[in-house]
Design an enzyme around this catalytic site. Structure first.
Site, short mmCIF file in Angstrom:
data_model
loop_
_atom_site.label_atom_id
_atom_site.label_comp_id
_atom_site.label_asym_id
_atom_site.label_seq_id
_atom_site.Cartn_x
_atom_site.Cartn_y
_atom_site.Cartn_z
N ASP A 69 48.02 48.87 43.76
CA ASP A 69 47.21 47.67 43.54
C ASP A 69 47.20 46.74 44.76
OD1 ASP A 69 46.56 48.59 41.00
OD2 ASP A 69 48.33 47.66 40.11
N ASN A 96 39.08 50.67 44.14
CA ASN A 96 39.72 50.60 42.83
C ASN A 96 39.31 49.29 42.15
OD1 ASN A 96 41.65 51.26 40.74
ND2 ASN A 96 43.06 49.77 41.62
N LEU A 105 48.84 57.67 44.02
CA LEU A 105 48.40 58.64 45.02
C LEU A 105 49.35 58.58 46.22
CD1 LEU A 105 44.60 57.87 44.78
CD2 LEU A 105 45.80 59.85 43.84
N HIS A 148 40.94 46.52 39.41
CA HIS A 148 42.21 46.16 38.78
C HIS A 148 42.00 44.93 37.90
CE1 HIS A 148 46.51 45.89 38.20
NE2 HIS A 148 46.41 44.59 38.44
C1 GAR Z 1 40.56 48.98 33.42
O1 GAR Z 1 40.82 47.72 32.84
C2 GAR Z 1 41.02 49.01 34.86
O2 GAR Z 1 40.85 47.77 35.51
C3 GAR Z 1 42.48 49.35 34.71
O3 GAR Z 1 42.52 50.32 33.71
C4 GAR Z 1 41.44 50.07 32.79
C5 GAR Z 1 40.68 51.35 32.63
O4 GAR Z 1 39.69 51.22 31.64
N1 GAR Z 1 43.02 49.82 35.94
C6 GAR Z 1 44.24 49.50 36.39
O5 GAR Z 1 45.04 48.84 35.75
C7 GAR Z 1 44.55 50.03 37.78
N2 GAR Z 1 45.72 49.42 38.28
P1 GAR Z 1 38.47 52.21 31.60
O6 GAR Z 1 39.06 53.63 31.55
O7 GAR Z 1 37.73 51.87 30.35
O8 GAR Z 1 37.66 51.99 32.83
#
Ligand code: GAR
Length: 222
Positions: A153, A115, A101, A117
Site C-alpha cells: 500500500d 492499485n 507481490l 486502496h
Molecule cells: C476494495 O475495497 C479495495 O480497495 C480493497 O479490497 C476491496 C476489493 O473489493 N483493496 C485493498 O485493501 C488493497 N490493499 P472488490 O473485489 O469488490 O474490488
C-alpha cells in the site's frame, strides 16, 4: 479500437482475488467509446473469485493462477509475469488482489501497475481500514489510486477521493460510501495512465491537464 481514437487502447490486465467490484467498474469504463485502455485479461489467484463470472459475461478472457501450485512467491510471480507477457499486457490493475507481490515483479511493472486502496494513504495501510478510521475518530476518510511499489500500500499517489464520516457510521456503511468512490476514481486513474497523462518524478505524480482551484472543505458542517 474505438472510433475516433488514433491509438490502440492499452492492453490491461486486472488482478482480483474475490468480489471484483472494482474490476467490474474498470470493465464498464473500458467498454465506453474512446476509453484509452481495454481490459484484455482478468486474472485471479482464486478459482472461486466471484468476479470471474462478471468478466466472462462481458467476454473478457479470464485466467486462474493459484499460488498453491508454486514453491515460493518468486516462482508464482515469474509465472504471473510470463502470462502477462504472453497476453501482450501493458498495464496491470490490482483490484482486491490479496497477495503480496515480490519486489522483482513490482520493479518489472514500475509505473505500469496501479492499485486502489480503501483509505486516504498513507493513513490506514493494510486491512480493516474502515474499522480503524472509525476507531481513530477521523472526520474524513476515502480511497486512493496509486502506483505500486514493493512496500504494501505504498507508491506515488495518482488520485484520492474524500468522504465524510457521519455520526453513527458502522464499518459496513462507511465501506459502501468509500467503495462508491473507488468505482469512480479507479477507472479515472486507469484512463489517465493509459492516455499517457501521468508522469512520475521523485515519486510524485504529475497529471497533464489537471485542474487546480478546489475549495477546502470543513467536516462536519457546524
Ligand atoms: C476494495 O475495497 C479495495 O480497495 C480493497 O479490497 C476491496 C476489493 O473489493 N483493496 C485493498 O485493501 C488493497 N490493499 P472488490 O473485489 O469488490 O474490488
Amino acid at each position: 479500437m474505438s472510433a475516433g481514437s488514433s491509438e490502440a487502447p492499452r492492453r490491461t490486465a486486472v488482478l482480483i482475488s474475490g468480489r471484483g467490484s472494482n474490476m467490474a467498474a474498470l470493465v464498464r469504463a473500458a467498454e465506453q467509446e474512446d476509453f484509452p485502455a481495454e481490459i484484455a485479461l482478468v486474472l485471479s489467484n482464486r478459482a472461486d473469485a466471484a468476479g470471474l463470472d462478471f468478466a466472462k459475461d462481458h467476454g473478457i478472457p479470464t485466467l486462474v493462477l493459484s499460488h498453491k501450485g508454486y514453491s515460493d512467491r518468486l516462482a508464482f510471480d515469474a509465472a504471473l509475469d510470463a502470462h502477462l507477457k504472453a497476453e501482450g499486457i501493458e498495464i496491470v490493475c490490482l483490484a482486491g488482489f490479496m497477495r503480496l507481490l515480490t519486489p522483482w515483479l513490482v520493479e518489472r511493472w514500475r509505473n505500469r501497475m496501479i492499485n486502489v486502496h480503501p483509505s486516504l494513504l498513507p493513513s490506514f495501510k493494510g486491512l480493516h481500514t474502515h474499522e480503524r478510521a472509525l476507531e481513530a475518530g477521523v472526520r474524513v476518510h476515502g480511497c486512493t489510486v496509486h502506483f505500486v511499489r514493493a512496500e504494501m500500500d505504498e507508491g506515488p499517489i495518482i488520485l484520492q477521493a474524500v468522504v465524510p464520516i457521519e455520526p453513527g457510521d458502522t464499518p459496513d456503511v462507511l465501506a459502501d460510501r468509500v467503495l462508491e468512490q473507488e468505482h469512480i476514481i479507479y477507472p479515472k486513474g486507469l484512463e489517465l495512465l493509459a492516455a499517457g497523462r501521468l508522469t512520475v518524478e521523485d515519486e510524485r505524480v504529475a497529471i497533464a491537464g489537471a485542474k487546480g482551484g478546489l475549495k477546502p472543505l470543513v467536516v462536519p458542517a457546524v
